[in-house]
Design a protein around this motif. Structure first.
Motif, PDB file in Angstrom:
ATOM      1  N   GLU A   1      74.733  31.744 -28.774  1.00 21.70           N
ATOM      2  CA  GLU A   1      75.023  32.312 -27.458  1.00 21.70           C
ATOM      3  C   GLU A   1      75.964  31.414 -26.651  1.00 21.70           C
ATOM      4  O   GLU A   1      75.924  31.398 -25.426  1.00 21.70           O
ATOM      5  CB  GLU A   1      73.713  32.556 -26.707  1.00 21.70           C
ATOM      6  CG  GLU A   1      72.781  33.513 -27.439  1.00 21.70           C
ATOM      7  CD  GLU A   1      71.720  34.135 -26.539  1.00 21.70           C
ATOM      8  OE1 GLU A   1      71.798  33.932 -25.317  1.00 21.70           O
ATOM      9  OE2 GLU A   1      70.852  34.831 -27.077  1.00 21.70           O
ATOM     10  N   TRP A   2      76.827  30.684 -27.346  1.00 21.16           N
ATOM     11  CA  TRP A   2      77.647  29.665 -26.683  1.00 21.16           C
ATOM     12  C   TRP A   2      78.571  30.240 -25.620  1.00 21.16           C
ATOM     13  O   TRP A   2      78.858  29.582 -24.626  1.00 21.16           O
ATOM     14  CB  TRP A   2      78.431  28.877 -27.716  1.00 21.16           C
ATOM     15  CG  TRP A   2      78.642  27.442 -27.307  1.00 21.16           C
ATOM     16  CD1 TRP A   2      79.812  26.848 -26.933  1.00 21.16           C
ATOM     17  CD2 TRP A   2      77.639  26.427 -27.232  1.00 21.16           C
ATOM     18  NE1 TRP A   2      79.601  25.526 -26.627  1.00 21.16           N
ATOM     19  CE2 TRP A   2      78.270  25.232 -26.798  1.00 21.16           C
ATOM     20  CE3 TRP A   2      76.260  26.402 -27.472  1.00 21.16           C
ATOM     21  CZ2 TRP A   2      77.584  24.034 -26.619  1.00 21.16           C
ATOM     22  CZ3 TRP A   2      75.571  25.217 -27.295  1.00 21.16           C
ATOM     23  CH2 TRP A   2      76.231  24.049 -26.865  1.00 21.16           C
ATOM     24  N   ASP A   3      79.059  31.462 -25.818  1.00 24.36           N
ATOM     25  CA  ASP A   3      79.905  32.063 -24.781  1.00 24.36           C
ATOM     26  C   ASP A   3      79.154  32.184 -23.467  1.00 24.36           C
ATOM     27  O   ASP A   3      79.697  31.898 -22.386  1.00 24.36           O
ATOM     28  CB  ASP A   3      80.417  33.438 -25.230  1.00 24.36           C
ATOM     29  CG  ASP A   3      81.470  33.340 -26.325  1.00 24.36           C
ATOM     30  OD1 ASP A   3      82.004  32.227 -26.533  1.00 24.36           O
ATOM     31  OD2 ASP A   3      81.745  34.366 -26.976  1.00 24.36           O
ATOM     32  N   ASN A   4      77.894  32.609 -23.535  1.00 21.85           N
ATOM     33  CA  ASN A   4      77.076  32.691 -22.323  1.00 21.85           C
ATOM     34  C   ASN A   4      76.689  31.311 -21.808  1.00 21.85           C
ATOM     35  O   ASN A   4      76.527  31.110 -20.598  1.00 21.85           O
ATOM     36  CB  ASN A   4      75.814  33.521 -22.584  1.00 21.85           C
ATOM     37  CG  ASN A   4      76.067  35.006 -22.477  1.00 21.85           C
ATOM     38  OD1 ASN A   4      76.811  35.458 -21.621  1.00 21.85           O
ATOM     39  ND2 ASN A   4      75.444  35.775 -23.355  1.00 21.85           N
ATOM     40  N   VAL A   5      76.528  30.359 -22.735  1.00 23.78           N
ATOM     41  CA  VAL A   5      76.242  28.978 -22.327  1.00 23.78           C
ATOM     42  C   VAL A   5      77.378  28.444 -21.463  1.00 23.78           C
ATOM     43  O   VAL A   5      77.150  27.840 -20.405  1.00 23.78           O
ATOM     44  CB  VAL A   5      76.043  28.090 -23.578  1.00 23.78           C
ATOM     45  CG1 VAL A   5      76.023  26.611 -23.182  1.00 23.78           C
ATOM     46  CG2 VAL A   5      74.752  28.459 -24.304  1.00 23.78           C
ATOM     47  N   LEU A   6      78.607  28.673 -21.893  1.00 20.51           N
ATOM     48  CA  LEU A   6      79.764  28.207 -21.131  1.00 20.51           C
ATOM     49  C   LEU A   6      79.853  28.901 -19.777  1.00 20.51           C
ATOM     50  O   LEU A   6      80.306  28.317 -18.787  1.00 20.51           O
ATOM     51  CB  LEU A   6      81.044  28.448 -21.934  1.00 20.51           C
ATOM     52  CG  LEU A   6      81.188  27.624 -23.223  1.00 20.51           C
ATOM     53  CD1 LEU A   6      82.400  28.078 -24.015  1.00 20.51           C
ATOM     54  CD2 LEU A   6      81.280  26.138 -22.906  1.00 20.51           C
ATOM     55  N   LYS A   7      79.398  30.132 -19.725  1.00 24.40           N
ATOM     56  CA  LYS A   7      79.471  30.893 -18.476  1.00 24.40           C
ATOM     57  C   LYS A   7      78.347  30.501 -17.512  1.00 24.40           C
ATOM     58  O   LYS A   7      78.573  30.337 -16.308  1.00 24.40           O
ATOM     59  CB  LYS A   7      79.385  32.394 -18.775  1.00 24.40           C
ATOM     60  CG  LYS A   7      79.475  33.271 -17.535  1.00 24.40           C
ATOM     61  CD  LYS A   7      79.256  34.740 -17.873  1.00 24.40           C
ATOM     62  CE  LYS A   7      80.323  35.273 -18.801  1.00 24.40           C
ATOM     63  NZ  LYS A   7      80.157  36.747 -19.019  1.00 24.40           N
ATOM     64  N   HIS A   8      77.138  30.334 -18.035  1.00 22.71           N
ATOM     65  CA  HIS A   8      75.968  30.165 -17.165  1.00 22.71           C
ATOM     66  C   HIS A   8      75.389  28.751 -17.160  1.00 22.71           C
ATOM     67  O   HIS A   8      74.531  28.450 -16.332  1.00 22.71           O
ATOM     68  CB  HIS A   8      74.875  31.156 -17.565  1.00 22.71           C
ATOM     69  CG  HIS A   8      75.298  32.588 -17.463  1.00 22.71           C
ATOM     70  ND1 HIS A   8      75.516  33.213 -16.261  1.00 22.71           N
ATOM     71  CD2 HIS A   8      75.550  33.527 -18.422  1.00 22.71           C
ATOM     72  CE1 HIS A   8      75.871  34.472 -16.464  1.00 22.71           C
ATOM     73  NE2 HIS A   8      75.907  34.681 -17.769  1.00 22.71           N
ATOM     74  N   GLY A   9      75.798  27.900 -18.087  1.00 20.99           N
ATOM     75  CA  GLY A   9      75.403  26.501 -18.044  1.00 20.99           C
ATOM     76  C   GLY A   9      74.047  26.191 -18.652  1.00 20.99           C
ATOM     77  O   GLY A   9      73.529  26.910 -19.505  1.00 20.99           O
ATOM     78  N   GLU A  10      73.462  25.092 -18.181  1.00 12.74           N
ATOM     79  CA  GLU A  10      72.227  24.549 -18.755  1.00 12.74           C
ATOM     80  C   GLU A  10      71.079  25.557 -18.715  1.00 12.74           C
ATOM     81  O   GLU A  10      70.245  25.600 -19.627  1.00 12.74           O
ATOM     82  CB  GLU A  10      71.822  23.278 -17.992  1.00 12.74           C
ATOM     83  CG  GLU A  10      72.795  22.123 -18.159  1.00 12.74           C
ATOM     84  CD  GLU A  10      72.508  20.964 -17.217  1.00 12.74           C
ATOM     85  OE1 GLU A  10      73.184  19.927 -17.346  1.00 12.74           O
ATOM     86  OE2 GLU A  10      71.619  21.100 -16.337  1.00 12.74           O
TER      87      GLU A  10
ATOM     88  N   TRP B   1      71.096  28.683 -19.221  1.00 10.99           N
ATOM     89  CA  TRP B   1      71.135  29.642 -20.325  1.00 10.99           C
ATOM     90  C   TRP B   1      70.550  29.026 -21.598  1.00 10.99           C
ATOM     91  O   TRP B   1      69.830  29.690 -22.352  1.00 10.99           O
ATOM     92  CB  TRP B   1      72.565  30.127 -20.566  1.00 10.99           C
ATOM     93  CG  TRP B   1      72.600  31.354 -21.423  1.00 10.99           C
ATOM     94  CD1 TRP B   1      72.666  31.417 -22.791  1.00 10.99           C
ATOM     95  CD2 TRP B   1      72.512  32.714 -20.967  1.00 10.99           C
ATOM     96  NE1 TRP B   1      72.638  32.718 -23.213  1.00 10.99           N
ATOM     97  CE2 TRP B   1      72.546  33.533 -22.110  1.00 10.99           C
ATOM     98  CE3 TRP B   1      72.426  33.294 -19.708  1.00 10.99           C
ATOM     99  CZ2 TRP B   1      72.495  34.926 -22.037  1.00 10.99           C
ATOM    100  CZ3 TRP B   1      72.376  34.673 -19.627  1.00 10.99           C
ATOM    101  CH2 TRP B   1      72.406  35.474 -20.781  1.00 10.99           C
ATOM    102  N   LEU B   2      70.833  27.758 -21.828  1.00  7.39           N
ATOM    103  CA  LEU B   2      70.268  27.068 -22.986  1.00  7.39           C
ATOM    104  C   LEU B   2      68.749  26.975 -22.863  1.00  7.39           C
ATOM    105  O   LEU B   2      68.017  27.244 -23.827  1.00  7.39           O
ATOM    106  CB  LEU B   2      70.881  25.677 -23.103  1.00  7.39           C
ATOM    107  CG  LEU B   2      72.331  25.633 -23.592  1.00  7.39           C
ATOM    108  CD1 LEU B   2      72.971  24.292 -23.260  1.00  7.39           C
ATOM    109  CD2 LEU B   2      72.402  25.901 -25.088  1.00  7.39           C
ATOM    110  N   GLU B   3      68.278  26.592 -21.690  1.00 12.01           N
ATOM    111  CA  GLU B   3      66.827  26.504 -21.470  1.00 12.01           C
ATOM    112  C   GLU B   3      66.156  27.852 -21.713  1.00 12.01           C
ATOM    113  O   GLU B   3      65.141  27.942 -22.421  1.00 12.01           O
ATOM    114  CB  GLU B   3      66.543  26.033 -20.050  1.00 12.01           C
ATOM    115  CG  GLU B   3      65.055  25.985 -19.707  1.00 12.01           C
ATOM    116  CD  GLU B   3      64.788  25.676 -18.248  1.00 12.01           C
ATOM    117  OE1 GLU B   3      63.626  25.825 -17.824  1.00 12.01           O
ATOM    118  OE2 GLU B   3      65.728  25.302 -17.521  1.00 12.01           O
TER     119      GLU B   3
END
Length: 481
Positions: A236-245, A247-249
Motif C-alpha cells: 500500500e506504499w502509494d497510500n503510505v506516501l499520501k497519508h504518512g505514518e 497509514w502504515l500503523e
C-alpha cells in the motif's frame, strides 16, 4: 515497549452488583419491561472441547504449587480499564493468570491451594436479573456473551466457582501470596507482604523463560502473521506516501486484528527523524521520499503470544549510498548478536557482540572521542550516545517477557534451549546532535528479529522478512508492482 497503566474501570471486579452498571442517560426500565425481558429465552449451554493449553496449564500449576508447598497462591486476570468516561479499553487478561489457567475472561482469579486449583470467575448472568440487558460492562446484550461456569470448566479442565465466593476463600487461615498490581479488588482482600508476593512474581516470570513446543508454535505463528502485516504495508506504499505514518500503523493493525488477537504493543512507525525516538508511537508524521522509515511492529496471536520485529526501509525503495552503509553496519552488528545466541552463553554476550561491531563502526566514522576499545569499557560506554538501548529482551506472552525474573536468571543469566529473545541493535543520530556530520542527523536504523535458542544454536523465527539491504530492496520492488 514501555508499559503504561490506566485506572481500573469503575465497574466492580467482584460479584454481580445489586444494580447493573448503567449511565444517567440510559432510559428508565419500568417493572413491566423488566419482567417481560426475563421471560421467553432458550438455553444455550455449550459443551466446549478442551483448549489446546489445558494439559500444559495443569502441568504448569503443578510446578508452581511445588515451588510454594502448603501455601495459597492467588493470580487474578484483571478487570476492564477505563479509557474515558463510560468507555473502557478492550480487555486483555493478565499474562501470568492466562499462562497458568488458559482463561482470558475478565474478573477471574486463579487460586492454588493444597494441590488443587479453582478458577473464581464471573460467568454470564442468568435471565433472572436485569444484568443481561441493562449492564453496560457485563450484560450480554451490551458487551457480548460471556461463557458460563460450565463452559469455562469444560474448556479449561478446571473447577470453576463464582467470583462471589472469593472473599470467603481468601479469608481462611494460611500463608497467601498474591500476584499484585493486576486487580485492586483482589489486592484489597489480602494484606500485602512484599517478600511473599515478590517471590511469587519472580517465580511466575522465571517459569516462562523456557518455552515448550506449543508456545514456540504460537510464537512462530505470530511471526508469520507479522510478516504478512509488513507485506501489506509495502503493497500500500502509494497510500503510505499520501497519508504518512498513520497509514502504515492502520494497515498493520488490520492484519493483526484479522488473523490474531491484537497488536502485541503500540506499533512504532518512525519516518525520517522520528526513527531516532525509540518508542515513537504517535505515528502522525509524513513518509518522505529520500528518507528512511523504521517499522517496529508485532502481532499478538489468539493465545496472547506476540512477535516483535523491526525493519528499516528506504522510502524510495532503494537505499542511498550513505543509508546503505549505515544499514549494513547495523545488520553486521545484528548478525554478530544472533551468532552469540546459543545455549550456555550469557544473555549479556548478545549485547556485547552487537555493541562491539557498532563501536568499531563509529570509530571508523571518526565519531568516538576515544578508541572503540576504550568506549566499550563499562566505565565509559560513550558509544551508547548513538546506540541508546540494550540489544535483547525475552519474548513470549509479553513483548518484554519475564520482566520480574531475578537478574541471575535473566539479565545476568545464561541462555538455555527454548528461550526466545529479540536481537535488535540500532544506530540513532539525533537531528540536533552537533557531534555528527550534518548528513547523519535525523537518521535512525534498527533491525530486529525474534530468535529461538535451540539445542545447538538458534533459529530466527522471523526470518521470512528480508534483512540484507539488497534483499529489502528486491522485496519492496516485488510488492510494489
Amino acid at each position: 515497549m514501555s508499559e503504561q497503566t490506566t485506572p481500573e474501570s469503575t465497574a466492580s471486579a467482584s460479584a454481580s452488583a445489586a444494580e447493573p452498571a448503567t449511565e444517567s442517560h440510559d432510559p428508565a426500565v419500568p417493572a413491566a419491561y423488566s419482567a417481560f425481558m426475563r421471560t421467553g429465552w432458550g438455553d444455550r449451554e455449550l459443551d466446549l472441547p478442551p483448549h489446546p493449553v489445558t494439559d500444559l496449564a495443569a502441568a504448569r500449576r503443578t510446578r508452581l504449587a511445588e515451588a510454594f508447598p502448603g501455601e495459597r497462591l492467588v493470580l487474578p486476570s484483571g478487570t476492564y480499564k477505563q479509557r474515558s468516561n463510560d468507555t473502557d479499553y478492550r480487555f486483555r487478561s493478565d499474562t501470568a493468570h492466562t499462562y497458568f489457567s488458559g482463561n482470558q475472561t475478565s474478573d477471574a482469579v486463579l487460586v492454588l491451594e493444597d494441590g488443587e486449583a479453582v478458577l473464581y470467575a464471573r460467568p454470564r448472568s442468568s435471565r433472572e436479573s436485569d444484568e443481561f440487558f441493562r449492564d453496560r460492562v457485563y450484560g450480554e446484550l451490551w458487551a457480548g456473551r460471556r461463557p458460563s461456569a460450565h463452559e469455562i470448566s469444560s474448556s479449561l479442565g478446571i473447577e470453576v466457582r463464582h467470583i462471589d465466593s472469593l472473599p470467603e476463600a481468601l479469608s481462611a487461615s494460611g500463608k497467601t501470596r498474591v500476584h499484585r498490581g493486576v486487580s485492586s479488588y483482589v489486592d484489597s482482600l489480602v494484606a500485602p507482604d512484599e517478600t511473599l508476593d515478590g517471590d511469587l512474581a519472580r517465580v511466575v516470570s522465571e517459569m516462562r523463560l523456557v518455552k515448550d513446543s506449543w508456545e514456540i508454535g504460537e510464537l512462530q505463528e505470530a511471526c508469520d502473521i507479522t510478516t504478512l502485516g509488513f507485506e501489506d504495508c509495502v503493497r500500500e506504499w502509494d497510500n503510505v506516501l499520501k497519508h504518512g505514518e498513520r497509514w502504515l500503523e492502520g494497515t498493520f493493525f488490520r492484519r493483526a486484528r484479522t488473523m490474531g488477537n491484537d497488536i502485541g504493543y503500540d506499533s512504532i512507525v518512525g519516518g525520517g527523524k522520528h526513527a531516532t525516538t525509540l518508542h515513537w508511537i504517535e505515528n502522525s508524521g509524513p513518509i518522505t521520499p529520500g528518507e528512511l522509515v523504521l517499522l517496529d511492529m508485532g502481532v499478538e496471536g489468539h493465545n496472547l503470544y506476540t512477535a516483535d520485529v523491526t525493519r528499516t526501509l528506504p522510502v524510495d525503495g532503494t537505499f542511498t549510498t550513505l543509508q546503505r552503509e549505515l544499514y549494513d553496519l547495523v545488520l553486521t552488528s545484528q548478525q554478530a548478536g544472533i551468532d552469540a545466541v546459543r545455549p550456555g552463553l550469557a544473555f549479556a554476550d548478545v549485547h556485547a557482540a552487537s555493541m562491539s561491531v557498532l563501536a568499531h563502526g563509529l570509530e571508523g566514522m571518526g565519531l568516538l572521542p576515544v578508541s572503540a576499545q576504550e568506549a566499550l569499557d563499562p566505565e565509559s560506554k560513550v558509544y551508547a550516545r548513538w546506540t541508546l538501548h540494550g540489544t535483547s529482551h525475552m519474548l513470549g506472552m509479553d513483548v518484554h517477557d519475564c520482566g520480574q525474573a531475578a537478574p541471575e536468571a535473566y539479565a545476568k543469566g545464561t541462555l538455555a534451549a527454548g528461550m526466545v529473545l529479540t536481537v535488535e541493535p540500532g544506530l540513532y543520530f539525533q537531528e540536533d546532535d552537533l557531534l555528527v556530520p550534518e548528513e547523519l542527523r535525523g537518521i535512525g536504523i534498527r533491525i530486529e528479529d525474534d530468535i529461538l535458542v535451540t539445542d545447538d544454536g538458534s533459529t530466527n523465527l522471523s526470518a521470512a522478512l528480508p534483512r540484507t539491504s539488497a534483499d529489502v530492496e528486491a522485496w519492496m520492488g516485488s510488492l510494489r508492482l
